[in-house]
Scaffold this motif. Structure first.
Motif, PDB file in Angstrom:
ATOM      1  N   ALA A  32       0.858  -1.188   0.000  1.00 56.10           N
ATOM      2  CA  ALA A  32       0.000   0.000   0.000  1.00 56.10           C
ATOM      3  C   ALA A  32       0.891   1.234   0.000  1.00 56.10           C
ATOM      4  O   ALA A  32       1.804   1.362   0.805  1.00 56.10           O
ATOM      5  CB  ALA A  32      -0.902  -0.007   1.228  1.00 56.10           C
ATOM      6  N   GLY A  33       0.637   2.136  -0.921  1.00 54.32           N
ATOM      7  CA  GLY A  33       1.473   3.313  -1.074  1.00 54.32           C
ATOM      8  C   GLY A  33       2.476   3.192  -2.206  1.00 54.32           C
ATOM      9  O   GLY A  33       3.142   4.171  -2.544  1.00 54.32           O
ATOM     10  N   ALA A  34       2.569   2.005  -2.800  1.00 56.44           N
ATOM     11  CA  ALA A  34       3.541   1.800  -3.878  1.00 56.44           C
ATOM     12  C   ALA A  34       2.885   1.572  -5.235  1.00 56.44           C
ATOM     13  O   ALA A  34       3.581   1.543  -6.255  1.00 56.44           O
ATOM     14  CB  ALA A  34       4.434   0.599  -3.559  1.00 56.44           C
ATOM     15  N   THR A  35       1.559   1.418  -5.281  1.00 54.69           N
ATOM     16  CA  THR A  35       0.915   0.940  -6.504  1.00 54.69           C
ATOM     17  C   THR A  35       0.167   2.001  -7.302  1.00 54.69           C
ATOM     18  O   THR A  35      -0.328   1.714  -8.379  1.00 54.69           O
ATOM     19  CB  THR A  35      -0.079  -0.184  -6.162  1.00 54.69           C
ATOM     20  OG1 THR A  35      -1.096   0.337  -5.299  1.00 54.69           O
ATOM     21  CG2 THR A  35       0.620  -1.334  -5.479  1.00 54.69           C
ATOM     22  N   SER A  36       0.022   3.205  -6.774  1.00 56.24           N
ATOM     23  CA  SER A  36      -0.734   4.253  -7.463  1.00 56.24           C
ATOM     24  C   SER A  36      -0.239   4.418  -8.906  1.00 56.24           C
ATOM     25  O   SER A  36       0.976   4.383  -9.150  1.00 56.24           O
ATOM     26  CB  SER A  36      -0.556   5.575  -6.710  1.00 56.24           C
ATOM     27  OG  SER A  36      -1.143   6.639  -7.414  1.00 56.24           O
ATOM     28  N   PRO A  37      -1.157   4.554  -9.866  1.00 61.12           N
ATOM     29  CA  PRO A  37      -2.595   4.754  -9.741  1.00 61.12           C
ATOM     30  C   PRO A  37      -3.421   3.475  -9.617  1.00 61.12           C
ATOM     31  O   PRO A  37      -4.649   3.536  -9.700  1.00 61.12           O
ATOM     32  CB  PRO A  37      -2.947   5.474 -11.044  1.00 61.12           C
ATOM     33  CG  PRO A  37      -1.993   4.882 -12.039  1.00 61.12           C
ATOM     34  CD  PRO A  37      -0.705   4.678 -11.284  1.00 61.12           C
ATOM     35  N   ASN A  38      -2.773   2.340  -9.431  1.00 58.71           N
ATOM     36  CA  ASN A  38      -3.492   1.084  -9.238  1.00 58.71           C
ATOM     37  C   ASN A  38      -3.727   0.833  -7.752  1.00 58.71           C
ATOM     38  O   ASN A  38      -3.017   1.375  -6.904  1.00 58.71           O
ATOM     39  CB  ASN A  38      -2.699  -0.086  -9.825  1.00 58.71           C
ATOM     40  CG  ASN A  38      -2.466   0.045 -11.311  1.00 58.71           C
ATOM     41  OD1 ASN A  38      -3.244   0.674 -12.021  1.00 58.71           O
ATOM     42  ND2 ASN A  38      -1.382  -0.533 -11.797  1.00 58.71           N
ATOM     43  N   PRO A  39      -4.686  -0.023  -7.430  1.00 59.71           N
ATOM     44  CA  PRO A  39      -4.917  -0.367  -6.023  1.00 59.71           C
ATOM     45  C   PRO A  39      -3.949  -1.445  -5.545  1.00 59.71           C
ATOM     46  O   PRO A  39      -3.402  -2.205  -6.355  1.00 59.71           O
ATOM     47  CB  PRO A  39      -6.346  -0.920  -6.037  1.00 59.71           C
ATOM     48  CG  PRO A  39      -6.471  -1.535  -7.393  1.00 59.71           C
ATOM     49  CD  PRO A  39      -5.681  -0.642  -8.317  1.00 59.71           C
ATOM     50  N   ARG A  59       2.943  -4.925  -6.995  1.00 54.77           N
ATOM     51  CA  ARG A  59       4.011  -4.194  -6.311  1.00 54.77           C
ATOM     52  C   ARG A  59       4.156  -2.748  -6.752  1.00 54.77           C
ATOM     53  O   ARG A  59       4.538  -1.895  -5.952  1.00 54.77           O
ATOM     54  CB  ARG A  59       5.333  -4.932  -6.477  1.00 54.77           C
ATOM     55  CG  ARG A  59       5.272  -6.350  -5.922  1.00 54.77           C
ATOM     56  CD  ARG A  59       6.615  -7.025  -5.937  1.00 54.77           C
ATOM     57  NE  ARG A  59       6.526  -8.383  -5.392  1.00 54.77           N
ATOM     58  CZ  ARG A  59       7.574  -9.159  -5.141  1.00 54.77           C
ATOM     59  NH1 ARG A  59       8.799  -8.696  -5.383  1.00 54.77           N
ATOM     60  NH2 ARG A  59       7.414 -10.372  -4.657  1.00 54.77           N
ATOM     61  N   LYS A  60       3.873  -2.463  -8.011  1.00 51.35           N
ATOM     62  CA  LYS A  60       3.933  -1.088  -8.492  1.00 51.35           C
ATOM     63  C   LYS A  60       3.255  -1.017  -9.856  1.00 51.35           C
ATOM     64  O   LYS A  60       3.098  -2.037 -10.541  1.00 51.35           O
ATOM     65  CB  LYS A  60       5.374  -0.595  -8.592  1.00 51.35           C
ATOM     66  CG  LYS A  60       6.240  -1.352  -9.582  1.00 51.35           C
ATOM     67  CD  LYS A  60       7.653  -0.776  -9.619  1.00 51.35           C
ATOM     68  CE  LYS A  60       8.518  -1.521 -10.635  1.00 51.35           C
ATOM     69  NZ  LYS A  60       9.882  -0.965 -10.707  1.00 51.35           N
ATOM     70  N   ALA A  61       2.837   0.184 -10.226  1.00 56.07           N
ATOM     71  CA  ALA A  61       2.158   0.369 -11.505  1.00 56.07           C
ATOM     72  C   ALA A  61       3.065  -0.061 -12.649  1.00 56.07           C
ATOM     73  O   ALA A  61       4.265   0.229 -12.651  1.00 56.07           O
ATOM     74  CB  ALA A  61       1.753   1.829 -11.668  1.00 56.07           C
ATOM     75  N   GLY A  62       2.484  -0.763 -13.611  1.00 57.01           N
ATOM     76  CA  GLY A  62       3.244  -1.255 -14.754  1.00 57.01           C
ATOM     77  C   GLY A  62       3.838  -2.624 -14.536  1.00 57.01           C
ATOM     78  O   GLY A  62       4.248  -3.281 -15.495  1.00 57.01           O
ATOM     79  N   ASP A  63       3.907  -3.064 -13.274  1.00 62.57           N
ATOM     80  CA  ASP A  63       4.420  -4.386 -12.950  1.00 62.57           C
ATOM     81  C   ASP A  63       3.272  -5.392 -13.031  1.00 62.57           C
ATOM     82  O   ASP A  63       2.106  -5.023 -13.181  1.00 62.57           O
ATOM     83  CB  ASP A  63       5.015  -4.372 -11.541  1.00 62.57           C
ATOM     84  CG  ASP A  63       5.984  -5.515 -11.304  1.00 62.57           C
ATOM     85  OD1 ASP A  63       6.138  -6.339 -12.229  1.00 62.57           O
ATOM     86  OD2 ASP A  63       6.557  -5.596 -10.209  1.00 62.57           O
TER      87      ASP A  63
END
Length: 335
Positions: A32-39, A59-63
């Motif tokens: 939480a806090g690493a995935t924006s703009p995804n949940p 883990r992070k957007a685009g991953d």
């Protein structure tokens, strides 16, 4: 929401499903806090007798999304043919974005059952991941129908996990969490010569909350009085995370050298004249959760309005006594 087809009896014990949900929520919360703009999303894959094959998160957007990452882990371990049950915190996506649809990834495995904690709240995508899986013959069930003593707690944990994303994706505004530390007299002001009065445990909690946030909101008075760093120090931060530091500074009082040093610490300082302007801008920056870390005046002013979503109070009870932490949600919000 109930099951989407008539395959309603899970082949695994309820305790196994409950444990899988708990692990999926926990691993998602780690990011939480690493995935924006995804949940943040967590996924657990089980075999036909309930053994855990993979526990993964987005883990992070685009991953890779959580489901795809878990399936990839099974593929690498040579256990992909054993996948039977998928337990996931959010409905698998059924649309092409920066990554392929997770519903199709699940259908490419021998999975027969899928348990979903929350449906996709995003009004800008077609969704339909659960329906797609059910149409292919999988048993698709939801946490809302789960008959287990831990079901309500798991549902509450999942709801809080994705609450910032839900607020942002449905309103365009961030979820506002107000953190407030109080001594045993109800004051927010530390004793002379001290920067805090809370326990080590409470300080770690505060840094965990900071790690979860995409932005920190404070006032110029706090900057001038405390010269705060606003960095995550008591636990590892998300790699390459650059939080926005939103500073309410109508009188342009914050020194330029503070802003320069904040940027060197990995923050992205932005000055605002009022909180409405700040929240609107933060929403356009894909900020899901903003953590208010401010002095008594600004904190009280925000709590007197309808803009906050969660209020976390850390109260010092006395020497040798654990601090009392209370969490309140704003149930008077409109809409």
């Amino acid at each position: 929401m109930g099951a989407l087809n008539d395959l309603t009896s899970s082949s695994l014990p309820a305790g196994v499903i409950a444990d899988a949900f708990a692990r999926a929520i926990a691993v998602a919360a780690d990011y939480a806090g690493a995935t924006s703009p995804n949940p943040p999303v967590g996924c657990v894959l089980l075999d036909a007798v309930g053994n855990s094959l993979a526990v993964e998160a987005h883990r992070k957007a685009g991953d890779l999304h959580a489901e795809a990452r878990a399936i990839a882990a099974c593929n690498a371990a040579g256990t992909i043919d054993r996948i039977h049950t998928v337990v996931v915190t959010l409905e698998p996506c059924n649309h092409h974005g920066r990554t392929p649809p997770c519903a199709e990834a699940i259908l490419a495995t021998p999975a027969r059952e899928v348990w979903i904690a929350e449906t996709d709240p995003n009004p800008r995508v077609d969704g339909g991941g659960a329906a797609r899986l059910a149409a292919a013959g999988l048993s698709v069930r939801f946490l809302s129908e789960f008959d287990h003593p831990d079901a309500s707690r798991l549902a509450a944990d999942t709801e809080r996990l994705i609450a910032p994303f839900v607020k942002w994706v449905t309103t365009g505004l961030p979820f506002v969490t107000v953190k407030q530390a109080l001594d045993d007299t109800g004051s927010m002001i530390p004793p002379v010569g001290h920067r805090t009065f809370t326990s080590e445990t409470s300080l770690t909690l505060a840094h965990r909350m900071r790690r979860r946030a995409d932005a920190i909101l404070t006032g110029s008075g706090t900057i001038l009085a405390d010269n705060p760093e606003f960095t995550v120090r008591r636990l590892p931060d998300h790699p390459d995370k650059r939080r926005i530091l939103a500073i309410l500074d109508r009188g342009s009082r914050v020194p330029a050298d503070y802003l320069t040093e904040a940027a060197r610490r990995g923050l992205r300082p932005i000055l605002f004249s009022d909180i409405g302007e700040a929240l609107t801008r933060l929403g356009t920056e894909s900020v899901h959760e903003v953590l208010v870390e401010a002095g008594p005046i600004l904190t009280s002013a925000i709590l007197a309005t309808d803009i906050w979503d969660e209020h976390v109070t850390i109260r010092k009870i006395g020497d040798g006594t654990p601090d009392r932490v209370t969490v309140s949600r704003n149930h008077n919000k409109k809409g």
